[in-house]
Design an enzyme around this catalytic site. Sequence first.
Site, PDB file in Angstrom:
ATOM      1  N   ASP A  27      32.839  53.596  83.844  1.00 55.14           N
ATOM      2  CA  ASP A  27      34.265  53.730  84.146  1.00 55.14           C
ATOM      3  C   ASP A  27      34.910  52.344  84.104  1.00 55.14           C
ATOM      4  O   ASP A  27      34.343  51.385  84.632  1.00 55.14           O
ATOM      5  CB  ASP A  27      34.407  54.353  85.546  1.00 55.14           C
ATOM      6  CG  ASP A  27      35.853  54.536  85.960  1.00 55.14           C
ATOM      7  OD1 ASP A  27      36.739  54.528  85.074  1.00 55.14           O
ATOM      8  OD2 ASP A  27      36.098  54.687  87.177  1.00 55.14           O
ATOM      9  N   ASN A  29      38.516  52.044  84.696  1.00 52.84           N
ATOM     10  CA  ASN A  29      39.811  51.999  85.396  1.00 52.84           C
ATOM     11  C   ASN A  29      39.764  52.549  86.818  1.00 52.84           C
ATOM     12  O   ASN A  29      40.799  52.806  87.426  1.00 52.84           O
ATOM     13  CB  ASN A  29      40.879  52.739  84.572  1.00 52.84           C
ATOM     14  CG  ASN A  29      40.543  54.224  84.395  1.00 52.84           C
ATOM     15  OD1 ASN A  29      39.505  54.683  84.878  1.00 52.84           O
ATOM     16  ND2 ASN A  29      41.416  54.962  83.730  1.00 52.84           N
ATOM     17  N   ASP A  31      38.952  55.418  88.071  1.00 52.81           N
ATOM     18  CA  ASP A  31      39.285  56.814  88.412  1.00 52.81           C
ATOM     19  C   ASP A  31      38.024  57.664  88.621  1.00 52.81           C
ATOM     20  O   ASP A  31      38.117  58.880  88.827  1.00 52.81           O
ATOM     21  CB  ASP A  31      40.208  57.452  87.359  1.00 52.81           C
ATOM     22  CG  ASP A  31      39.530  57.633  86.004  1.00 52.81           C
ATOM     23  OD1 ASP A  31      38.361  57.189  85.846  1.00 52.81           O
ATOM     24  OD2 ASP A  31      40.148  58.209  85.090  1.00 52.81           O
ATOM     25  N   ASP A  35      34.873  56.076  80.582  1.00 56.11           N
ATOM     26  CA  ASP A  35      35.918  56.086  79.553  1.00 56.11           C
ATOM     27  C   ASP A  35      35.542  55.160  78.387  1.00 56.11           C
ATOM     28  O   ASP A  35      34.517  54.470  78.427  1.00 56.11           O
ATOM     29  CB  ASP A  35      37.272  55.697  80.160  1.00 56.11           C
ATOM     30  CG  ASP A  35      37.164  54.460  81.033  1.00 56.11           C
ATOM     31  OD1 ASP A  35      36.454  53.513  80.615  1.00 56.11           O
ATOM     32  OD2 ASP A  35      37.750  54.430  82.132  1.00 56.11           O
ATOM     33  N   ASP A 104      30.915  64.041  68.209  1.00 55.72           N
ATOM     34  CA  ASP A 104      30.535  65.418  68.458  1.00 55.72           C
ATOM     35  C   ASP A 104      31.594  66.287  67.797  1.00 55.72           C
ATOM     36  O   ASP A 104      32.790  66.026  67.935  1.00 55.72           O
ATOM     37  CB  ASP A 104      30.522  65.674  69.969  1.00 55.72           C
ATOM     38  CG  ASP A 104      29.341  66.497  70.397  1.00 55.72           C
ATOM     39  OD1 ASP A 104      29.200  67.610  69.870  1.00 55.72           O
ATOM     40  OD2 ASP A 104      28.577  66.034  71.264  1.00 55.72           O
ATOM     41  N   ASP A 212      28.009  70.706  67.217  1.00 53.56           N
ATOM     42  CA  ASP A 212      27.736  71.571  68.358  1.00 53.56           C
ATOM     43  C   ASP A 212      27.454  73.012  67.905  1.00 53.56           C
ATOM     44  O   ASP A 212      28.236  73.575  67.131  1.00 53.56           O
ATOM     45  CB  ASP A 212      28.989  71.536  69.251  1.00 53.56           C
ATOM     46  CG  ASP A 212      28.763  72.147  70.607  1.00 53.56           C
ATOM     47  OD1 ASP A 212      28.002  71.578  71.385  1.00 53.56           O
ATOM     48  OD2 ASP A 212      29.366  73.212  70.881  1.00 53.56           O
ATOM     49  N   GLU A 274      23.202  70.971  66.027  1.00 53.58           N
ATOM     50  CA  GLU A 274      22.558  71.571  67.203  1.00 53.58           C
ATOM     51  C   GLU A 274      22.343  73.046  66.871  1.00 53.58           C
ATOM     52  O   GLU A 274      23.310  73.757  66.604  1.00 53.58           O
ATOM     53  CB  GLU A 274      23.445  71.417  68.430  1.00 53.58           C
ATOM     54  CG  GLU A 274      22.737  71.886  69.687  1.00 53.58           C
ATOM     55  CD  GLU A 274      23.673  72.327  70.798  1.00 53.58           C
ATOM     56  OE1 GLU A 274      23.272  72.309  71.960  1.00 53.58           O
ATOM     57  OE2 GLU A 274      24.831  72.718  70.491  1.00 53.58           O
ATOM     58  N   HIS A 346      22.578  65.812  77.224  1.00 54.31           N
ATOM     59  CA  HIS A 346      23.419  66.149  78.381  1.00 54.31           C
ATOM     60  C   HIS A 346      23.214  67.587  78.849  1.00 54.31           C
ATOM     61  O   HIS A 346      23.832  68.002  79.825  1.00 54.31           O
ATOM     62  CB  HIS A 346      24.883  65.922  78.011  1.00 54.31           C
ATOM     63  CG  HIS A 346      25.309  66.819  76.883  1.00 54.31           C
ATOM     64  ND1 HIS A 346      24.812  66.677  75.596  1.00 54.31           N
ATOM     65  CD2 HIS A 346      26.128  67.878  76.843  1.00 54.31           C
ATOM     66  CE1 HIS A 346      25.313  67.617  74.833  1.00 54.31           C
ATOM     67  NE2 HIS A 346      26.126  68.363  75.550  1.00 54.31           N
ATOM     68  N   ASP A 347      22.384  68.359  78.144  1.00 50.16           N
ATOM     69  CA  ASP A 347      22.130  69.751  78.536  1.00 50.16           C
ATOM     70  C   ASP A 347      20.723  69.956  79.103  1.00 50.16           C
ATOM     71  O   ASP A 347      20.397  71.065  79.536  1.00 50.16           O
ATOM     72  CB  ASP A 347      22.253  70.678  77.310  1.00 50.16           C
ATOM     73  CG  ASP A 347      23.660  70.718  76.739  1.00 50.16           C
ATOM     74  OD1 ASP A 347      24.617  70.517  77.498  1.00 50.16           O
ATOM     75  OD2 ASP A 347      23.784  70.943  75.517  1.00 50.16           O
TER      76      ASP A 347
HETATM   77  C1  NOJ Z   1      26.280  72.804  73.334  1.00 51.26           C
HETATM   78  C2  NOJ Z   1      26.685  71.592  74.085  1.00 51.26           C
HETATM   79  O1  NOJ Z   1      25.698  70.615  73.968  1.00 51.26           O
HETATM   80  C3  NOJ Z   1      26.938  72.039  75.495  1.00 51.26           C
HETATM   81  O2  NOJ Z   1      27.096  70.962  76.376  1.00 51.26           O
HETATM   82  C4  NOJ Z   1      28.139  72.928  75.479  1.00 51.26           C
HETATM   83  O3  NOJ Z   1      28.358  73.443  76.772  1.00 51.26           O
HETATM   84  C5  NOJ Z   1      27.970  74.084  74.512  1.00 51.26           C
HETATM   85  N1  NOJ Z   1      27.392  73.693  73.270  1.00 51.26           N
HETATM   86  C6  NOJ Z   1      29.295  74.705  74.207  1.00 51.26           C
HETATM   87  O4  NOJ Z   1      30.073  73.840  73.430  1.00 51.26           O
END
Ligand code: NOJ
Length: 577
Positions: A27, A29, A31, A35, A104, A212, A274, A346-347
């Site tokens: 971050d 700023n 918040d 960013d 992305d 994605d 993906e 991130h998933d």
């Molecule tokens: C895959 C992404 O990696 C995930 O984070 C997202 O929630 C879903 N696709 C929907 O876009």
Amino acid sequence: MSSEPGVTAPWWTSAVVYQVYPRSFQDSNGDGVGDLRGILRRVGYLAELGVDVVWLSPVYRSPQDDNGYDVSDYQDIDPLFGTLEDLDLLMAALHERGIKVIMDLVVNHTSSEHPWFTESRSSKLSPKRDWYWWRPARDGMEPGTPGAEPTNWGSLFSGPAWEYDEATGEYYLHLFGRGQPDLNWENPAVRQAIYAMMRWWLDRGVDGFRMDVINLISKDVRADGSLADGPVISGLYGDLAQGTINGPRVHEFLREMNREVFAGSRDAVLLVGETPGATVEDGLLFSDRRRGELDMVFTFEYVSLDRGLDKFDRKPLDLRELKATLGRWQAGLAKAGWNALYWENHDQPRIVSRFGDDGAYRVESATMLATVLHLHRGTPYVYQGEELGMTNAHFTAFDSYRDIESQRHVAQARELGQLSDDQILASLAAFSRDNARTPMQWDDSPDAGFTTGTPWITVNPNYTSINADAQLGDPGSVFHYYRRLIALRHTDPVVRFGEFTMLLPEHPHIYAFTRSLGETRLLVLGNFSGDEQKAGIGRRLDGETEVVIHNYPDPPLVAAGNVTLRPWEALVLRQLD
Ligand code: NOJ
């Protein structure tokens, strides 16, 4: 794919990609949300790690229902993250360091606040009505009543995949959240609008896209426009896989995209898809260069092996299955195609907490896991913080979780009533996506140097000992080990191109394989356990050897065709003669 080093090999065969999840990176700023200017501050860190490409998770304008994977304007930056000018500055700074940038690309769906959808929703006569999947209630059922949805599909974020819209008395399809309506790729105008947007980003200087859920864009729609119910495997809804995954036109759409978007620039860009539910056969179709589709795909097969009936149901990993799965992908894409290699994103939960030991052997297991992954054939992806051996969040209360998927899972699990709250919390602790989304741990100052404000999600309290600042100054750190692995991929043709052969497929704890190119052979060994393990490696590596990389300070215990691996030990040997 050429298996020989040479001029024809695409640039990304020696590249390592680093994923930045901007919301949690830095971050600038105060918040509490990371960013673009924050990322700019950390370009030196990325250069020191030595990565070749940065993949930015979505920074487009978005209501942030799904942290930016719900885009309301593809050609602007969300004010949370900054401005287009900030992005230009960041790209210039990365390019100056020789680091490419991929964006992305979220085009299976938009946000329900995207003007395309607002227009589509406004009337059945809207010229954009057909840009999304609008369908009437099931025959003979009262619209809006339970069970009247056009198909029985459950959304990937729990609950039904259809949302009833009173204004026009029809339902729209959303494979993810109800704020993420699916675009109708059957409509050529939709495709052209997406291609135009992609060309705009290329003109702005991006070097490719991470696409994605790209294998969900083609739905299996019948000639009369209807979609078919799926089998009810568990829970309340039908499985949408049959009607949505690797649909009948997905390859056609991707080839069209290549023609329309990348004419002349295709070799310079990186396209990684993906692809949940893709088999190795699908992976080959997507990534065989001669077909003109993608360069590589993320398979989900090996990150599903420790999941049971659904993605929150944990079962122990059987290492033999992991080897069989990854080995199948290595073999399947050996002659054509290419693998994308990842443990985290991130998933997914943090790998050291998932397949390793995030307690006593955190450093050893993080570096062992890294060794095994990075020595496979393919392009490795490092998710922010993985290079520090960051761990799962270990949250103990429901209100610590921010993620839409986790929250909807809790609601659905409670509705089903089969699990206690403690069991639901345990499943979140294992698999919530928030495990990977706690802020990057930069130093031991308050909130890990991530923000001077209140972080949008709690910082993992272990930041006082696990942080970048401490690791940069420690040559034995996870960070420096990753740096060495990345450098190895750049310099060693065997790591880049060598043929992969799995060894010891039945050993329950040792991961072993060789990589060979010409006369040179590497032997890779990893102990996936906290106990000492012994194995025979036969005559795999005769004669004199040199240690290429090793995660223990003292010499490896290899002699006369036998190896003894200490807890979570990893070792790569090169045959010298
Ligand atoms: C895959 C992404 O990696 C995930 O984070 C997202 O929630 C879903 N696709 C929907 O876009």
